[in-house]
Scaffold this active site. Structure first.
Site, PDB file in Angstrom:
ATOM      1  N   ARG A   8       0.975  -1.306   0.027  1.00 28.94           N
ATOM      2  CA  ARG A   8       0.048  -0.047   0.088  1.00 28.94           C
ATOM      3  C   ARG A   8       0.929   1.146  -0.010  1.00 28.94           C
ATOM      4  NH1 ARG A   8      -1.244   2.325   4.635  1.00 28.94           N
ATOM      5  NH2 ARG A   8      -1.441   0.573   6.133  1.00 28.94           N
TER       6      ARG A   8
ATOM      7  N   HIS B 162      -3.676   4.057   5.043  1.00 29.95           N
ATOM      8  CA  HIS B 162      -4.430   3.092   5.057  1.00 29.95           C
ATOM      9  C   HIS B 162      -6.073   3.602   4.628  1.00 29.95           C
ATOM     10  CE1 HIS B 162      -6.979  -0.030   6.772  1.00 29.95           C
ATOM     11  NE2 HIS B 162      -7.714   0.779   7.441  1.00 29.95           N
TER      12      HIS B 162
ATOM     13  N   TYR C 297       4.317   5.189  11.319  1.00 29.89           N
ATOM     14  CA  TYR C 297       4.930   3.658  11.464  1.00 29.89           C
ATOM     15  C   TYR C 297       5.600   3.016  10.499  1.00 29.89           C
ATOM     16  CZ  TYR C 297       0.426   3.287   8.619  1.00 29.89           C
ATOM     17  OH  TYR C 297      -0.510   3.389   7.585  1.00 29.89           O
TER      18      TYR C 297
HETATM   19  C1  TPP Z   1     -13.225  -7.135  12.731  1.00 31.77           C
HETATM   20  C2  TPP Z   1     -12.631  -5.794  12.341  1.00 31.77           C
HETATM   21  N1  TPP Z   1     -11.675  -5.305  13.312  1.00 31.77           N
HETATM   22  C3  TPP Z   1     -10.951  -4.332  12.945  1.00 31.77           C
HETATM   23  C4  TPP Z   1     -11.478  -3.618  11.643  1.00 31.77           C
HETATM   24  C5  TPP Z   1     -10.714  -2.013  11.738  1.00 31.77           C
HETATM   25  N2  TPP Z   1      -9.681  -2.192  10.535  1.00 31.77           N
HETATM   26  C6  TPP Z   1     -10.309  -1.797   9.461  1.00 31.77           C
HETATM   27  S1  TPP Z   1      -9.045  -2.045   8.350  1.00 31.77           S
HETATM   28  C7  TPP Z   1      -7.773  -2.685   9.556  1.00 31.77           C
HETATM   29  C8  TPP Z   1      -6.845  -3.293   8.940  1.00 31.77           C
HETATM   30  C9  TPP Z   1      -7.058  -4.496   7.816  1.00 31.77           C
HETATM   31  O1  TPP Z   1      -5.856  -4.833   7.401  1.00 31.77           O
HETATM   32  P1  TPP Z   1      -5.575  -6.194   6.110  1.00 31.77           P
HETATM   33  O2  TPP Z   1      -6.545  -6.938   6.340  1.00 31.77           O
HETATM   34  O3  TPP Z   1      -4.155  -6.273   5.954  1.00 31.77           O
HETATM   35  O4  TPP Z   1      -6.236  -5.150   4.823  1.00 31.77           O
HETATM   36  P2  TPP Z   1      -5.816  -3.767   4.003  1.00 31.77           P
HETATM   37  O5  TPP Z   1      -6.736  -2.664   4.868  1.00 31.77           O
HETATM   38  O6  TPP Z   1      -4.351  -3.420   4.483  1.00 31.77           O
HETATM   39  O7  TPP Z   1      -6.166  -3.833   2.670  1.00 31.77           O
HETATM   40  C10 TPP Z   1      -8.437  -2.819  10.822  1.00 31.77           C
HETATM   41  C11 TPP Z   1      -7.837  -3.163  11.809  1.00 31.77           C
HETATM   42  C12 TPP Z   1     -12.326  -3.937  10.945  1.00 31.77           C
HETATM   43  N3  TPP Z   1     -12.817  -3.042   9.738  1.00 31.77           N
HETATM   44  N4  TPP Z   1     -13.206  -5.158  11.362  1.00 31.77           N
END
Ligand code: TPP
Ligand code: MG
Lengths: 369, 323
Positions: A261, A265, A274
């Site tokens: 990415r 985020h 970070y």
């Molecule tokens: C069950 C849940 N816990 C926490 C969140 C908050 N949250 C949104 S995106 C994220 C990180 C997701 O990381 P990843 O799976 O690597 O996907 P990326 O965003 O990097 O595409 C978090 C912790 C959420 N959306 N759903």
């Protein structure tokens, strides 16, 4: 005498790359893709469109014209390459970052702006289209994909399901359950993990002590493969192969697309807190779009003029969607209540009336405070 | 005395307790290096290190389940669930274990954890980021549920929650995180769990509320002329400060309950039941509820129609007065 045991640090899963960051590819590997020059150009066009949408969406959010937005910058090849391998009858279960996938599957840019603008209508999937809605609770959609593909198998259909999720999602219980069911019932589903190295601020190494994410598939009894997620050719190839295997009754595959990415985020995030700028710079050198452009140029398939024309067309296409989005009519408050049940129960009818009366007392809208 | 926002007060409470008690640890998604997505845990990683300000894998059931294990083995985990909507994966651990361990073990084990959760609507967030799920937890035997409405209470209540021997769900109204500042004492002080706050005294009607709705009610009250409103901020939703509620309603004979959560089977429903059971003959009018609707909270373009505003609170007060 005891057998000699050697510990190997070799990866348990293959890593596939066809197109290098320098735009070089082994001609045989390319031939094997079965793609024609017009396919290459289509892949390129989608990636450019996706990035144009992304830039515009970010800008709109910064100007207060869109809600919180999750950019895909850097992940274009992972999305475009995989979606290009899908058939219309396949089901797609996205997370929240798959703008390119959704567009390629026939959802309009307008619809995407509508969703990110905070309007539920953006989630209305056109009739007959086998896309499911954007999924925010991490990893929960993995089970839905397994179920949809399982149903296809039980009904004797030839369709598959693909589900998109991130590296962070592999830590949730639902990831385990979804893959386990798929393995047990040999379900025609493709688990497409975009490992963009971070879950918000948390690096991939904090999600699992496993060497790769792809190798988790082995414990569920099916194949896992790592692919260069910034190489649209390789992503296309591994996804197509996984889908073909699924259609032929070979069961699920876990694909780990290794990507990055390149920006925040979401618009609510600040990546400088970070990760070092050098790391981001390093990944910019592996840009998925630049890579394909270099390849096309080397093959004599792409010129400066082609590039200029495409950029102009992409801008115009997105600008038109923005104009439509900003001209969307104000919705009636009934929209809040309308889709709760097939038939509206008494309490919702009462509450809707309560809200309408309240607004009517203030000239049809909320009072200014 | 320093002026702090609510989120700074939370941060200050965590630092105060972590300095005082080495068994207190903070764990959750993005709470370490990043300092939390709302910056509630800012600086903890730097001051207390990665073993006490722990970035966990992305797994809410994992966070709460391991926090329970840590707690029975002598630590005091303060677990953060990133948003209200993401408590769901942890629900099993909360209701099947955290809430039951003291009871099941006949007092041999107990679970002194705090689960901090940014709570509620009004910040134009994405879906699942604006929920008001307090009723599930108030309904569950064995849990305590706390929700501050201002920086002073936030710090004092969080310190109490960390010291509490039982599991506490600590909801933080995210729309108040940076809404205003207040004088917050440095260092150690507590606001007791189980004690409501009488925000304003009055004689005509009692308004009972909590969280972000306290400010909305104050705004409504200021706009009402010639009506004397008593305003109660519950602060703790469980155990409920029934005495403060009943004393006030017995005096005014009229009550309005304001919450952003959906109406059906909510805390407002329970408050009405309690008031009716104990004060029916002293009531001048049926108790009125001003609440979120029995729908999901809309996405950001429509959420303002869902959340009670000062106008709806005024309407509720007028209704109970004109009965
Ligand atoms: C069950 C849940 N816990 C926490 C969140 C908050 N949250 C949104 S995106 C994220 C990180 C997701 O990381 P990843 O799976 O690597 O996907 P990326 O965003 O990097 O595409 C978090 C912790 C959420 N959306 N759903
Ligand atoms: Mg990620």
């Amino acid at each position: 005498m005891a057998a000699k045991v050697t510990l190997q640090r070799e990866s348990l899963v293959p890593f596939i790359q066809i197109l290098g960051p320098d735009g070089m590819a082994n001609p045989n590997d390319v031939v094997e893709l079965g793609l024609k020059p017009h396919d290459f150009k289509a892949l390129y066009r989608w990636m450019v469109l996706a990035r144009t949408f992304d830039e515009r969406a970010l800008a709109l959010q910064r100007q207060g014209r869109l809600g919180t937005y999750a950019p895909l910058l850097g992940q274009e090849a992972a999305q475009v390459g995989s979606a290009y391998a899908l058939k219309p009858e396949d089901w797609v279960f996205p997370s929240y970052r798959e703008h390119a996938v959704l567009a390629m599957r026939g959802q309009s840019w307008l619809q995407l702006f509508t969703y990110w603008g905070g309007n539920e209508e953006g989630n209305r999937i056109p009739e007959g289209m086998r896309n499911f809605m954007i999924c925010v609770p991490i990893a929960t959609q993995i089970l839905h994909a397994t179920g949809a593909a399982w149903a296809a198998k039980l009904k004797g259909e030839k369709s598959c399901a693909i589900v998109y999720f991130g590296d962070g999602a592999t830590s949730e219980g639902d990831f385990h359950e979804g893959l386990n069911f798929a393995g047990v019932f040999k379900v025609p589903v493709v688990f497409f993990c975009q490992n963009n190295q971070y879950a918000i601020s948390v690096p991939r190494t904090r999600q699992t002590a496993s060497e790769t994410l792809a190798q988790k598939a082995l414990a569920y009894g099916f194949e896992g493969v790592q692919v260069d997620g910034n190489d649209v050719f390789a992503v296309y190839k591994v996804t197509r192969d996984a889908l073909e295997k699924a259609r032929a009754g070979g069961g699920p595959t876990l694909i780990e697309a290794v990507t990055y990415r390149l920006t925040h985020h979401t618009t609510a995030d600040d990546w400088t807190r970070y990760r070092p700028a050098e790391e981001v710079e390093m990944w910019k050198q592996k840009d998925p779009i630049k890579r394909l452009r270099l390849y096309l140029e080397k093959q004599g398939l792409w010129s400066e003029q082609d590039e200029a024309k495409l950029l102009e067309e992409a801008k115009a296409e997105i600008a038109q969607a923005v104009a439509q989005y900003e001209a969307l009519p104000k919705r009636d408050v009934e929209d809040i209540f309308k889709y709760m049940y097939a038939e509206m129960p008494w309490n919702l009818k009462e509450q809707l009336q309560e809200l309408k009366d309240y607004l009517a007392e203030h000239g049809g809208d909320l009072p200014h405070e | 005395m320093p002026q702090m926002t609510l989120v700074q007060a939370i941060n200050d409470a965590l630092k105060t307790e972590m300095r005082r008690d080495p068994t207190v640890i903070v764990m959750g998604e993005d709470v370490g290096v990043n300092g939390g997505v709302f910056r509630a845990t800012e600086g903890l990683y730097q001051e207390f290190g990665p073993d006490r300000a722990i970035d966990t894998p992305l797994a809410e059931s994992g966070i709460v389940g391991t926090a329970i294990g840590m707690a029975i083995n002598g630590l005091k985990p303060v677990a953060e669930i990133q948003f209200d909507g993401f408590m769901a994966p942890a629900f099993d651990q909360i209701i099947s274990h955290a809430a039951r361990i003291r009871w099941r073990s006949r007092g041999r084990f107990h679970v002194p954890i705090v689960i901090r959760v940014p709570y509620g609507g009004g910040i134009r967030a994405l879906e699942h980021h604006s929920e008001a799920p307090e009723a599930y937890y108030v309904h569950t035997p064995g849990l305590k549920v706390v929700i501050p409405s201002n920086p002073y209470d936030a710090k004092g209540l969080l310190i109490s929650a960390i010291r509490d021997p039982d599991p506490v769900i600590f909801f933080e109204p995210k729309r108040l995180y940076r809404a205003f500042r207040q004088e917050v004492p440095e260092g150690d002080y507590t606001v007791p769990i189980g004690k409501a706050s009488l925000v304003r005294e009055g004689t005509d009607v009692t308004v009972i509320t909590w969280g972000a709705m306290v400010r909305v009610c104050l705004q409504a009250i200021e706009q009402l002329e010639g009506i004397s409103v008593e305003l109660i901020d519950l602060r703790t939703l469980k155990p409920l400060d029934i005495e403060t509620v009943l004393t006030s309603v017995a005096k005014t004979g009229r009550a309005v309950i304001v919450q952003e959560a959906p109406r059906t089977c909510s805390l407002a429903s329970e408050l009405i039941a309690l008031i009716n059971e104990r004060l029916l003959l002293q009531l001048q009018a049926p108790v009125v509820r001003v609440t979120g609707y029995d729908t999901h909270i809309p996405y950001l373009t429509m959420e303002q129609y869902y959340l009670p505003d000062a106008g709806r609170v005024k309407k509720g007060i007028e209704k109970v007065l004109s009965f």
